[in-house]
Design a protein around this motif. Structure first.
Motif, short mmCIF file in Angstrom:
data_model
loop_
_atom_site.label_atom_id
_atom_site.label_comp_id
_atom_site.label_asym_id
_atom_site.label_seq_id
_atom_site.Cartn_x
_atom_site.Cartn_y
_atom_site.Cartn_z
N VAL A 136 -3.86 1.10 1.02
CA VAL A 136 -3.59 2.43 0.47
C VAL A 136 -4.07 3.51 1.44
O VAL A 136 -3.36 4.49 1.70
CB VAL A 136 -4.27 2.58 -0.92
CG1 VAL A 136 -4.22 4.03 -1.39
CG2 VAL A 136 -3.60 1.67 -1.95
N TRP A 179 5.02 0.71 -0.01
CA TRP A 179 4.45 0.60 -1.36
C TRP A 179 5.61 0.67 -2.35
O TRP A 179 6.57 1.42 -2.11
CB TRP A 179 3.49 1.76 -1.61
CG TRP A 179 2.72 1.63 -2.89
CD1 TRP A 179 3.03 2.20 -4.09
CD2 TRP A 179 1.51 0.90 -3.10
NE1 TRP A 179 2.09 1.86 -5.04
CE2 TRP A 179 1.14 1.07 -4.45
CE3 TRP A 179 0.69 0.11 -2.26
CZ2 TRP A 179 -0.01 0.46 -4.99
CZ3 TRP A 179 -0.45 -0.46 -2.81
CH2 TRP A 179 -0.79 -0.29 -4.17
N SER A 193 -2.66 3.72 -7.54
CA SER A 193 -2.58 4.35 -6.22
C SER A 193 -2.17 5.81 -6.42
O SER A 193 -1.78 6.18 -7.52
CB SER A 193 -1.52 3.64 -5.37
OG SER A 193 -0.22 4.09 -5.72
N PRO A 247 1.74 -3.37 -2.69
CA PRO A 247 2.13 -3.11 -1.29
C PRO A 247 3.39 -3.86 -0.89
O PRO A 247 3.69 -4.92 -1.43
CB PRO A 247 0.93 -3.63 -0.50
CG PRO A 247 0.27 -4.63 -1.39
CD PRO A 247 0.51 -4.17 -2.79
#
Length: 462
Positions: free
Chosen positions: A135, A196, A208, A215
RNA sequence: GGCGAGUUGGCGGAGUGGUUACGCAGCGGAUUGCAAAUCCGUGUACAGGAGUUCGAUUCUCCUACUCGCCUCCA
């Protein structure tokens, strides 16, 4: 010091290898997606890079090499299995079932690769343990203008990275011409790839800045390599089917995030069956476990793998299997007579020349016929074909043959006097059919099991 | 279609601008009651064409064929 030379995919040349820091040589290899048992093709990079790891440790010192190989445990095929199990009545949450599927697959992988003589890497990171790092890297890419968020997705702007395609030797425009790129409403450009993506209730997800999601495949290697090896490391390896798009995307992500990433790129060729790549999608695969269950020793699999240079396609055949086993039995018998020592410089030179394992095996043949047991032993060791001990399948007499030896010997003594050898010959034929090597000399009778030894067939003699 | 890798003796498989591995199989011999194992001996093959060179299997170009990637893949 031995100079290692490696064929760098990035430059398409064989180059002298110079570590960034000889006190800490760093290598990253793309590991498996842990959704099922490893097939034989999966074993090739493991064995090839294990030899490289051993060679690097030999040249730079055991404690001066860091080897990272990841486990990809974020994958829709893992999710599918977990979901199926839940529908079939398995207990536990979907997330627990996913975790247990990944866990069991990793255990299988370890068990299988251990038997092949592959050393465990220094780090075997699982993608799920590095989501915060991913992230963070994605946020950095957005901040630098190399990525954008849209409808819960984050995508990499391929056209912002001028060197995109350099590794695999293709241009962005060629890829458009290929026209197999996925067009999606959340993409600015069809070439852009996913960093993502959003997860639904049935899919594992992490919170996130772009909502609950998971991901894309490529970012994990960039993030884990950065975390464990730093922004600049020596070698990145994997199968050549990963060159595009996986490695290309890794380079784009990492370099745009400010990393220098890998100096040398190594790619092994594919394993073939009947002239075609062994792969799950073609369905022409068999697993490492299948072979082990057929009593093919791990060392034999490893020997066959190493008898072809890693940059060439390799066919797995029964002939090679049998030949490898015969050769290894001979070599182990000789190596058992020697003490541990250092590999000879000629062997190292061959091996250091772009991992010429086939050349190394040829050299071992010469050592064996010259009776150089100590060098042979050291050679077997650096190739990972033995440790301190001879493998059990060779060392152990699994079956007591002394009665049969005595039986044949008595018959022979009698025959020597009567000059009638028919009975002796009948016994000999039976023993040979049971897979025994029959040796008769003035000193007596010796029976040695070969690869085809089958104790059940001895019953015919009773 | 684009990009990449490859094509070596019967088979497997390295390597090299000139002396041409290695293994298996084969053949001949030694040895053996016969074998096996072992030992000794034995094979100038580098897809085709053109070019560079004193000389190319090795370098360059072209052609053919094989495989891989371009979609999840080691």
């Amino acid at each position: 010091m031995t100079t290692i030379r490696l064929h760098n995919t990035k430059t398409r040349k064989r180059e002298d290898f110079t570590p960034i820091d000889p006190k800490n040589v760093r290598i990253y290899v793309c590991g498996p997606t842990v959704y099922d048992r490893a097939h034989l093709g999966n074993a090739r990079p493991v064995i090839v890079f294990d030899v490289l790891y051993r060679l690097l440790r030999h040249v730079y010192g055991q404690d001066h090499v860091t080897y990272v190989r990841n486990f990809t445990d974020v994958d829709d095929r893992i999710n599918e299995t977990a979901l199926k199990r839940q529908l079939a009545g398995a207990t536990g949450t979907l997330e627990e079932l996913i975790a247990s599927r990944a866990h069991e697959t990793i255990e299988w992988y370890h068990a299988d690769m251990d038997v092949l003589g592959a050393l465990r890497p220094n780090h075997e990171p699982r993608a799920t343990a590095y989501v915060p790092q991913m992230v963070a890297m994605i946020e950095g890419l957005i901040a630098r203008g190399f990525a954008y968020a849209n409808q819960g997705h984050v995508l990499f702007r391929v056209r912002e990275y001028a060197d995109y395609g350099k590794l695999s030797g293709r241009s962005v425009d060629d890829m458009i011409a290929g026209a197999r790129v996925e067009v999606a409403p959340y993409k600015e450009d069809p070439l852009d790839f996913v960093l993502w993506k959003p997860s639904d209730a049935e899919t594992p997800g992490w919170d996130s800045p772009w909502g609950r999601g998971r991901p894309g495949w490529h970012i994990e290697c960039s993030a884990m390599a950065h975390e464990l090896l730093g922004p600049h490391f020596d070698i990145h390896g994997g199968g050549n089917d990963l060159m595009f798009p996986h490695h290309e995307n890794e380079i784009a992500q990492s370099c745009c995030a400010g990393d220098k990433f890998a100096n040398v790129w190594l790619h092994n060729e594919m394993l073939q069956v009947e002239g075609k790549k062994m792969s799950k999608s073609l369905g022409n695969f068999f697993t490492v476990r299948d072979l082990l269950e057929q009593d093919v020793p791990g060392e034999v699999i490893r020997f066959v793998m190493l008898s072809t240079h890693y940059r060439k396609p390799m066919d797995w055949t029964q002939t090679k299997r049998a030949e490898a086993e015969r050769t290894l039995r001979k070599w182990y018998a000789l190596a058992a007579t020697a003490e541990d020592g250092a590999p000879d410089s000629q062997l190292l030179a061959v091996l250091a020349d772009d991992l010429n394992t086939a050349g190394a095996i040829a050299h071992l043949h010469k050592l064996a016929s010259a009776g150089e047991a100590e060098h042979l032993r050291a050679g077997l060791q650096i190739l990972g074909l033995m440790d301190e001990l001879i493998p059990l399948w060779v060392a152990q007499a699994a079956f007591d043959l002394t009665d049969y030896e005595a039986f044949l010997s008595d018959a022979r003594v009698t025959a020597m006097e009567s000059k009638d050898f028919t009975h002796v010959d009948r016994i000999k034929t039976m023993l040979t059919r049971a897979g025994l090597q029959v040796q008769m000399s003035k000193d007596g009778v010796v029976l040695t099991p070969t690869a085809e030894f089958d104790a059940d067939k001895l019953e015919a003699l009773e």
